[in-house]
Design an enzyme around this catalytic site. Structure first.
Site, PDB file in Angstrom:
ATOM      1  N   LYS A 180       0.834  -1.194   0.000  1.00  0.00           N
ATOM      2  CA  LYS A 180       0.000   0.000   0.000  1.00  0.00           C
ATOM      3  C   LYS A 180       0.878   1.257   0.000  1.00  0.00           C
ATOM      4  O   LYS A 180       2.097   1.176   0.223  1.00  0.00           O
ATOM      5  CB  LYS A 180      -0.918  -0.047   1.225  1.00  0.00           C
ATOM      6  CG  LYS A 180      -1.922  -1.223   1.188  1.00  0.00           C
ATOM      7  CD  LYS A 180      -2.752  -1.240   2.459  1.00  0.00           C
ATOM      8  CE  LYS A 180      -3.819  -2.327   2.422  1.00  0.00           C
ATOM      9  NZ  LYS A 180      -4.684  -2.258   3.629  1.00  0.00           N
TER      10      LYS A 180
ATOM     11  N   TYR B  65     -12.680  -3.125  -2.748  1.00  0.00           N
ATOM     12  CA  TYR B  65     -13.220  -3.073  -1.381  1.00  0.00           C
ATOM     13  C   TYR B  65     -14.743  -2.982  -1.398  1.00  0.00           C
ATOM     14  O   TYR B  65     -15.334  -2.273  -0.581  1.00  0.00           O
ATOM     15  CB  TYR B  65     -12.627  -1.877  -0.631  1.00  0.00           C
ATOM     16  CG  TYR B  65     -11.175  -2.045  -0.208  1.00  0.00           C
ATOM     17  CD1 TYR B  65     -10.751  -3.191   0.467  1.00  0.00           C
ATOM     18  CD2 TYR B  65     -10.240  -1.043  -0.450  1.00  0.00           C
ATOM     19  CE1 TYR B  65      -9.426  -3.340   0.869  1.00  0.00           C
ATOM     20  CE2 TYR B  65      -8.902  -1.189  -0.048  1.00  0.00           C
ATOM     21  CZ  TYR B  65      -8.514  -2.340   0.615  1.00  0.00           C
ATOM     22  OH  TYR B  65      -7.201  -2.478   1.032  1.00  0.00           O
TER      23      TYR B  65
ATOM     24  N   ARG C  45      -1.776 -14.685   4.055  1.00  0.00           N
ATOM     25  CA  ARG C  45      -2.507 -14.024   5.144  1.00  0.00           C
ATOM     26  C   ARG C  45      -1.761 -14.195   6.463  1.00  0.00           C
ATOM     27  O   ARG C  45      -1.674 -13.276   7.263  1.00  0.00           O
ATOM     28  CB  ARG C  45      -3.921 -14.607   5.285  1.00  0.00           C
ATOM     29  CG  ARG C  45      -4.874 -14.230   4.187  1.00  0.00           C
ATOM     30  CD  ARG C  45      -5.224 -12.761   4.178  1.00  0.00           C
ATOM     31  NE  ARG C  45      -6.087 -12.327   5.259  1.00  0.00           N
ATOM     32  CZ  ARG C  45      -6.713 -11.161   5.312  1.00  0.00           C
ATOM     33  NH1 ARG C  45      -6.587 -10.288   4.312  1.00  0.00           N
ATOM     34  NH2 ARG C  45      -7.459 -10.836   6.331  1.00  0.00           N
TER      35      ARG C  45
ATOM     36  N   THR D 241      -5.628  -7.825  10.243  1.00  0.00           N
ATOM     37  CA  THR D 241      -5.903  -6.490   9.702  1.00  0.00           C
ATOM     38  C   THR D 241      -5.380  -5.388  10.624  1.00  0.00           C
ATOM     39  O   THR D 241      -4.792  -4.410  10.160  1.00  0.00           O
ATOM     40  CB  THR D 241      -7.426  -6.324   9.500  1.00  0.00           C
ATOM     41  OG1 THR D 241      -7.887  -7.409   8.695  1.00  0.00           O
ATOM     42  CG2 THR D 241      -7.752  -5.004   8.843  1.00  0.00           C
TER      43      THR D 241
ATOM     44  N   ASN E 204      -1.745  -0.039   7.414  1.00  0.00           N
ATOM     45  CA  ASN E 204      -1.229  -1.384   7.687  1.00  0.00           C
ATOM     46  C   ASN E 204      -0.394  -1.988   6.562  1.00  0.00           C
ATOM     47  O   ASN E 204      -0.236  -3.194   6.468  1.00  0.00           O
ATOM     48  CB  ASN E 204      -2.354  -2.314   8.142  1.00  0.00           C
ATOM     49  CG  ASN E 204      -3.448  -2.443   7.113  1.00  0.00           C
ATOM     50  OD1 ASN E 204      -3.361  -1.872   6.021  1.00  0.00           O
ATOM     51  ND2 ASN E 204      -4.485  -3.197   7.439  1.00  0.00           N
TER      52      ASN E 204
ATOM     53  N   HIS F  72      -1.614  -5.460   1.529  1.00  0.00           N
ATOM     54  CA  HIS F  72      -2.857  -6.196   1.308  1.00  0.00           C
ATOM     55  C   HIS F  72      -2.525  -7.613   0.875  1.00  0.00           C
ATOM     56  O   HIS F  72      -1.571  -7.819   0.127  1.00  0.00           O
ATOM     57  CB  HIS F  72      -3.690  -5.529   0.200  1.00  0.00           C
ATOM     58  CG  HIS F  72      -4.834  -6.391  -0.252  1.00  0.00           C
ATOM     59  ND1 HIS F  72      -6.032  -6.450   0.425  1.00  0.00           N
ATOM     60  CD2 HIS F  72      -4.942  -7.276  -1.278  1.00  0.00           C
ATOM     61  CE1 HIS F  72      -6.837  -7.317  -0.173  1.00  0.00           C
ATOM     62  NE2 HIS F  72      -6.194  -7.836  -1.215  1.00  0.00           N
TER      63      HIS F  72
ATOM     64  N   GLU G  11      -9.853 -10.552  -7.245  1.00  0.00           N
ATOM     65  CA  GLU G  11      -8.964  -9.399  -7.121  1.00  0.00           C
ATOM     66  C   GLU G  11      -7.883  -9.397  -8.196  1.00  0.00           C
ATOM     67  O   GLU G  11      -7.539  -8.340  -8.738  1.00  0.00           O
ATOM     68  CB  GLU G  11      -8.313  -9.388  -5.727  1.00  0.00           C
ATOM     69  CG  GLU G  11      -9.330  -9.096  -4.626  1.00  0.00           C
ATOM     70  CD  GLU G  11      -8.750  -9.235  -3.223  1.00  0.00           C
ATOM     71  OE1 GLU G  11      -7.531  -9.507  -3.094  1.00  0.00           O
ATOM     72  OE2 GLU G  11      -9.508  -9.068  -2.249  1.00  0.00           O
TER      73      GLU G  11
HETATM   74  P1  IDP Z   1      -7.713  -6.927   5.267  1.00  0.00           P
HETATM   75  O1  IDP Z   1      -6.960  -5.828   4.562  1.00  0.00           O
HETATM   76  O2  IDP Z   1      -6.898  -7.511   6.382  1.00  0.00           O
HETATM   77  O3  IDP Z   1      -8.249  -7.976   4.321  1.00  0.00           O
HETATM   78  P2  IDP Z   1     -10.385  -5.727   5.502  1.00  0.00           P
HETATM   79  O4  IDP Z   1     -11.346  -5.918   6.625  1.00  0.00           O
HETATM   80  O5  IDP Z   1     -10.731  -6.275   4.165  1.00  0.00           O
HETATM   81  O6  IDP Z   1      -8.968  -6.266   6.020  1.00  0.00           O
HETATM   82  O7  IDP Z   1     -10.150  -4.158   5.388  1.00  0.00           O
HETATM   83  C1  IDP Z   1      -9.492  -3.630   4.285  1.00  0.00           C
HETATM   84  C2  IDP Z   1      -8.624  -2.483   4.726  1.00  0.00           C
HETATM   85  O8  IDP Z   1      -9.433  -1.422   5.215  1.00  0.00           O
HETATM   86  C3  IDP Z   1      -7.681  -2.801   5.886  1.00  0.00           C
HETATM   87  O9  IDP Z   1      -6.490  -3.444   5.476  1.00  0.00           O
HETATM   88  C4  IDP Z   1      -7.411  -1.423   6.425  1.00  0.00           C
HETATM   89  O10 IDP Z   1      -6.478  -0.720   5.589  1.00  0.00           O
HETATM   90  C5  IDP Z   1      -8.773  -0.767   6.258  1.00  0.00           C
HETATM   91  N1  IDP Z   1      -9.566  -0.884   7.485  1.00  0.00           N
HETATM   92  C6  IDP Z   1     -10.230  -1.978   7.921  1.00  0.00           C
HETATM   93  N2  IDP Z   1     -10.868  -1.737   9.081  1.00  0.00           N
HETATM   94  C7  IDP Z   1     -10.595  -0.453   9.389  1.00  0.00           C
HETATM   95  C8  IDP Z   1     -10.961   0.408  10.469  1.00  0.00           C
HETATM   96  O11 IDP Z   1     -11.671   0.021  11.401  1.00  0.00           O
HETATM   97  N3  IDP Z   1     -10.479   1.690  10.435  1.00  0.00           N
HETATM   98  C9  IDP Z   1      -9.692   2.135   9.415  1.00  0.00           C
HETATM   99  N4  IDP Z   1      -9.319   1.365   8.379  1.00  0.00           N
HETATM  100  C10 IDP Z   1      -9.764   0.102   8.367  1.00  0.00           C
END
Ligand code: IDP
Length: 162
Positions: free
Chosen positions: A20, A60, A96, A102, A123, A126, A137
């Protein structure tokens, strides 16, 4: 004894991994790639791109109604992303696990997020969360012709089954 490569192809999958914009800015591209290479996975697609709002709303699609979605789009469009397709045995689940949960606060040391990040909204990386998700994807981020089928010469070492 040489075995045909086809005897090792059960469970071979592809997954989308993307560094990212924060990961690119912080110059983590090389070490993230290195983790997947070291593990034994095969890189079959790689590009740097500026993600569009449209791409992200599909990528997303389950999150577009979430309150954090506008911030997520700002984050993901704040700079270039390095998108990759990695191939190998069980690569979706293994990626993963390598990436970690996450929320980096919950990510164990040794995972990408656990080692390189602090906050859920920054974070670093992805990774697709299911085989079906990965397929969807990869189609979204890559043209078929951008993915290369090539033979990895250490295949008989990383996949030797005895
Ligand atoms: P993942 O990236 O681990 O698959 P997802 O739930 O699909 O997790 O969320 C996608 C992305 O959205 C996360 O990697 C993070 O960047 C962002 N995200 C998820 N939950 C939150 C939140 O509660 N606050 C801010 N950003 C979030």
């Amino acid at each position: 004894i040489h075995r045909a490569q086809s005897s090792f192809t059960g469970g071979v999958e592809r997954t989308l991994v993307a560094v990212k914009p924060d990961g690119v800015q912080r110059r983590y591209v090389g070490q993230i790639i290195q983790r997947f290479e070291k593990r034994g996975f095969k890189l079959v697609g790689l590009k740097m791109l500026q993600a569009s709002d449209g791409l992200l709303s599909q990528h997303y699609r389950e999150l577009v109604k979430k309150p954090f979605y506008p911030n997520l789009v700002d984050y993901m469009t704040s700079g270039p992303v390095v998108a990759m397709v990695w191939e190998g045995l069980n690569v979706v689940q293994s990626s993963r696990r390598m990436v970690g949960p996450t929320n980096p606060a919950e990510a164990p040391a040794g995972t990408v997020r656990g080692d390189l990040s602090l906050h859920v909204s920054r974070n670093v990386v992805h990774a697709s969360d299911s085989v079906e998700g990965a397929e969807r994807e990869i189609k979204l981020w890559f043209d078929g012709k951008e993915l290369l089928n090539w033979e990895c010469y250490d295949h008989s070492l990383t996949y030797k089954e005895d």
